[in-house]
Design an enzyme around this catalytic site. Structure first.
Site, PDB file in Angstrom:
ATOM      1  N   LYS A 104     -13.646  20.834  -8.209  1.00 35.18           N
ATOM      2  CA  LYS A 104     -13.055  19.578  -8.688  1.00 35.18           C
ATOM      3  C   LYS A 104     -13.398  19.467 -10.163  1.00 35.18           C
ATOM      4  CE  LYS A 104     -10.943  15.920  -6.871  1.00 35.18           C
ATOM      5  NZ  LYS A 104     -10.005  15.849  -5.751  1.00 35.18           N
ATOM      6  N   GLY A 109      -2.724   0.328   4.318  1.00 36.39           N
ATOM      7  CA  GLY A 109      -2.196   0.980   3.117  1.00 36.39           C
ATOM      8  C   GLY A 109      -0.933   1.758   3.420  1.00 36.39           C
ATOM      9  N   VAL A 110       0.194   1.246   2.963  1.00 39.44           N
ATOM     10  CA  VAL A 110       1.454   1.966   3.200  1.00 39.44           C
ATOM     11  C   VAL A 110       2.048   2.390   1.853  1.00 39.44           C
ATOM     12  CG1 VAL A 110       2.130   1.333   5.526  1.00 39.44           C
ATOM     13  CG2 VAL A 110       2.444  -0.333   3.709  1.00 39.44           C
ATOM     14  N   GLY A 111       1.253   3.201   1.152  1.00 45.10           N
ATOM     15  CA  GLY A 111       1.719   3.822  -0.088  1.00 45.10           C
ATOM     16  C   GLY A 111       2.394   5.135   0.257  1.00 45.10           C
ATOM     17  N   VAL A 153       1.367   8.115   1.563  1.00 47.90           N
ATOM     18  CA  VAL A 153       1.123   8.719   2.880  1.00 47.90           C
ATOM     19  C   VAL A 153       1.392   7.706   3.997  1.00 47.90           C
ATOM     20  CG1 VAL A 153      -0.565   9.862   4.361  1.00 47.90           C
ATOM     21  CG2 VAL A 153      -0.624  10.263   1.899  1.00 47.90           C
ATOM     22  N   TYR A 183       3.275   5.127   4.273  1.00 45.14           N
ATOM     23  CA  TYR A 183       4.688   4.839   4.547  1.00 45.14           C
ATOM     24  C   TYR A 183       5.296   5.930   5.443  1.00 45.14           C
ATOM     25  CZ  TYR A 183       9.717   4.825   3.998  1.00 45.14           C
ATOM     26  OH  TYR A 183      11.061   4.866   4.262  1.00 45.14           O
TER      27      TYR A 183
HETATM   28  P1  NAD Z   1      -1.243   5.521  -2.585  1.00 48.58           P
HETATM   29  O1  NAD Z   1      -1.962   4.966  -3.753  1.00 48.58           O
HETATM   30  O2  NAD Z   1       0.186   5.922  -2.720  1.00 48.58           O
HETATM   31  O3  NAD Z   1      -1.296   4.498  -1.361  1.00 48.58           O
HETATM   32  C1  NAD Z   1      -2.415   3.720  -1.074  1.00 48.58           C
HETATM   33  C2  NAD Z   1      -1.899   2.346  -0.680  1.00 48.58           C
HETATM   34  O4  NAD Z   1      -2.997   1.565  -0.266  1.00 48.58           O
HETATM   35  C3  NAD Z   1      -1.230   1.600  -1.837  1.00 48.58           C
HETATM   36  O5  NAD Z   1       0.041   1.133  -1.430  1.00 48.58           O
HETATM   37  C4  NAD Z   1      -2.189   0.444  -2.105  1.00 48.58           C
HETATM   38  O6  NAD Z   1      -1.528  -0.726  -2.530  1.00 48.58           O
HETATM   39  C5  NAD Z   1      -2.808   0.255  -0.744  1.00 48.58           C
HETATM   40  N1  NAD Z   1      -4.103  -0.430  -0.743  1.00 48.58           N
HETATM   41  C6  NAD Z   1      -5.087  -0.382  -1.673  1.00 48.58           C
HETATM   42  N2  NAD Z   1      -6.101  -1.184  -1.295  1.00 48.58           N
HETATM   43  C7  NAD Z   1      -5.751  -1.708  -0.100  1.00 48.58           C
HETATM   44  C8  NAD Z   1      -6.383  -2.605   0.808  1.00 48.58           C
HETATM   45  N3  NAD Z   1      -7.586  -3.135   0.550  1.00 48.58           N
HETATM   46  N4  NAD Z   1      -5.724  -2.944   1.951  1.00 48.58           N
HETATM   47  C9  NAD Z   1      -4.503  -2.440   2.210  1.00 48.58           C
HETATM   48  N5  NAD Z   1      -3.854  -1.605   1.384  1.00 48.58           N
HETATM   49  C10 NAD Z   1      -4.475  -1.238   0.251  1.00 48.58           C
HETATM   50  O7  NAD Z   1      -2.134   6.750  -2.071  1.00 48.58           O
HETATM   51  P2  NAD Z   1      -1.701   7.879  -1.062  1.00 48.58           P
HETATM   52  O8  NAD Z   1      -1.311   9.092  -1.842  1.00 48.58           O
HETATM   53  O9  NAD Z   1      -0.796   7.323  -0.037  1.00 48.58           O
HETATM   54  O10 NAD Z   1      -3.114   8.228  -0.400  1.00 48.58           O
HETATM   55  C11 NAD Z   1      -3.679   7.388   0.588  1.00 48.58           C
HETATM   56  C12 NAD Z   1      -5.057   7.909   0.965  1.00 48.58           C
HETATM   57  O11 NAD Z   1      -4.953   9.245   1.465  1.00 48.58           O
HETATM   58  C13 NAD Z   1      -6.045   7.990  -0.215  1.00 48.58           C
HETATM   59  O12 NAD Z   1      -7.338   7.737   0.250  1.00 48.58           O
HETATM   60  C14 NAD Z   1      -5.936   9.456  -0.640  1.00 48.58           C
HETATM   61  O13 NAD Z   1      -7.126   9.883  -1.295  1.00 48.58           O
HETATM   62  C15 NAD Z   1      -5.759  10.137   0.682  1.00 48.58           C
HETATM   63  N6  NAD Z   1      -5.071  11.425   0.605  1.00 48.58           N
HETATM   64  C16 NAD Z   1      -3.806  11.505   0.130  1.00 48.58           C
HETATM   65  C17 NAD Z   1      -3.153  12.724   0.079  1.00 48.58           C
HETATM   66  C18 NAD Z   1      -1.721  12.836  -0.405  1.00 48.58           C
HETATM   67  O14 NAD Z   1      -1.078  13.851  -0.106  1.00 48.58           O
HETATM   68  N7  NAD Z   1      -1.193  11.852  -1.095  1.00 48.58           N
HETATM   69  C19 NAD Z   1      -3.812  13.887   0.528  1.00 48.58           C
HETATM   70  C20 NAD Z   1      -5.117  13.771   1.015  1.00 48.58           C
HETATM   71  C21 NAD Z   1      -5.734  12.535   1.056  1.00 48.58           C
END
Ligand code: NAD
Length: 371
Positions: free
Chosen positions: A80, A180-182, A184, A186
């Site tokens: 990292k 959290g429906v960002g 992943v 969603y």
């Molecule tokens: P993202 O930022 O797109 O989505 C996270 C969502 O969580 C956002 O919509 C945010 O508004 C919401 N959020 C933040 N605080 C919150 C709370 N207190 N309550 C409810 N919702 C809240 O991130 P992502 O890419 O979807 O990743 C989500 C998680 O998965 C993270 O922990 C990330 O490290 C992990 N992850 C992601 C990937 C990937 O491929 N994107 C891979 C491995 C791990």
């Protein structure tokens, strides 16, 4: 801070301090373990309050990557990098090209990718100086957004947990609470709804919640009430450390399986989940779909192959759960042991993989007409 003692304690192979006065670069590349292959892990840009905080973050995150790759059966080590700077103010072409040159000096021992604070245009600068970058857009010969793969992998983990806990993995028979429906979350909600499962969603951004309600037919829950929902499965998909002393007593879930990194506030919380009979799927094994996807960039990317590989998360999780059950261990510990066992077994065979990865990488780009 006793630097060498800290590095010794954390078991790291190499820490590279990158300093370039002209561009203002102050970065740390942490290579935890390359027994299984080159160390792969993202670049984070963050205005750390102290250099010690930056180093600790790099050490912790790179170690996590070693375990994730190992337990997922990938021939990758853990690494990292962090740039100590404010992503809103301090970005420049010179900064990222300087960072890229440091990555290049490692000749493939470390492969970088996007992480918090870094976007595609930053990576384009890094790419000008080194080929040792993955997770780049399809237009640049990469694999694009990993989130759908991470969500698909999480779904495989959920199915394995249902099999273990209820001996029935029909998704429509269960209810799910997604925090959290960002990116992943969603896609996970979409896949669960496609199987007619009941899905509760929460997010701190109302538009993300509305999209799931209107498009997918999910039920909205206020962000601070998601822990109290009466659902079978909790899928943390936002923040770390959300399994803690405050949230645990509120939960009625039988399974916790989601994509968020570092869900357990402490190992003691993992022990407590185990004692309560809540099946916790270790986060780094569940969310490996994104890593699997970028891993395939090194061999020449193929989406079908990525899907096939991510499907394997079902069996990976089942293996962890079975080991935990057989040995009476909390699941997080079983996952750690499996990762450590694979690294120990492979240490004797230690292949010189870096060169071959680099060749594959260059070949696939040539095939894509980039050279
Ligand atoms: P993202 O930022 O797109 O989505 C996270 C969502 O969580 C956002 O919509 C945010 O508004 C919401 N959020 C933040 N605080 C919150 C709370 N207190 N309550 C409810 N919702 C809240 O991130 P992502 O890419 O979807 O990743 C989500 C998680 O998965 C993270 O922990 C990330 O490290 C992990 N992850 C992601 C990937 C990937 O491929 N994107 C891979 C491995 C791990």
């Amino acid at each position: 801070m006793e630097l060498f003692e800290t590095v010794h304690q954390s078991g790291h192979e190499q820490i590279v301090f990158c300093h370039d006065a002209d561009s203002g670069l102050k970065a740390i590349i942490a290579i935890h373990d390359t027994t299984l292959g080159p160390a792969l892990g993202g670049l984070r840009m963050w205005p750390y309050k102290t250099e010690e905080a930056a180093l600790n973050d790099a050490l912790r995150l790179s170690r996590g990557m070693t375990y994730k790759a190992a337990v997922s059966g990938l021939n990758l080590g853990g690494g990292k990098s962090v740039i100590i700077a404010d992503p809103r103010k301090d970005k420049s072409e010179a900064l990222f090209r300087s960072f890229g040159r440091f990555v290049e000096t490692l000749q493939g021992r470390y492969i970088t990718a996007e992480d918090v604070g870094i976007n595609v245009s930053d990576m384009e600068y890094v790419l000008q100086e080194t080929d040792h970058v993955v997770g780049i857009p399809e237009s640049l010969g990469g694999s694009g957004d990993p989130s759908p793969f991470t969500a698909f992998g999480t779904l495989q983990g959920i199915r394995a947990c249902l099999r273990q806990q209820f001996d029935d993995e029909t998704l429509s028979h269960y209810s799910f609470a997604i925090q959290g429906v960002g990116h992943v979350g969603y896609h996970l909600a979409r896949m669960l709804r496609e199987q007619d499962a009941k899905v509760f969603v929460s997010d701190i951004h109302q538009d993300n919640v509305d999209r799931c309600v209107n498009e997918l037919g999910c039920e909205a829950v206020p962000a601070d009430e998601i822990y109290d929902v009466d659902a079978d499965v909790f899928a943390p998909s936002a923040l770390g450390a959300i399994l803690n002393e405050d949230t645990l007593p509120r939960m009625k879930f039988r399974i916790v399986c989601g994509s968020a990194n570092n869900q357990l506030a402490t190992e003691a919380i993992g022990d407590e989940l185990h004692a309560r009979g809540v099946l916790y799927a270790p986060d780094y094994a569940v969310n490996a779909g994104g890593l699997m996807n970028v891993y395939l960039e090194l061999e020449g990317y193929n989406a079908d192959k990525a899907n096939h590989m991510v499907k394997g998360i079902y069996q990976n999780i089942l293996n962890i759960l079975k080991k935990a059950e057989a040995e009476g261990l909390p699941t997080y510990k079983a996952a750690d042991l499996l990762a450590e066992q694979r690294i120990a077994q492979m240490a004797r065979l230690r292949p010189a993989r870096t060169g071959s990865f680099r060749r594959h990488r260059l070949d696939s780009r040539r095939l894509n007409g980039r050279h």
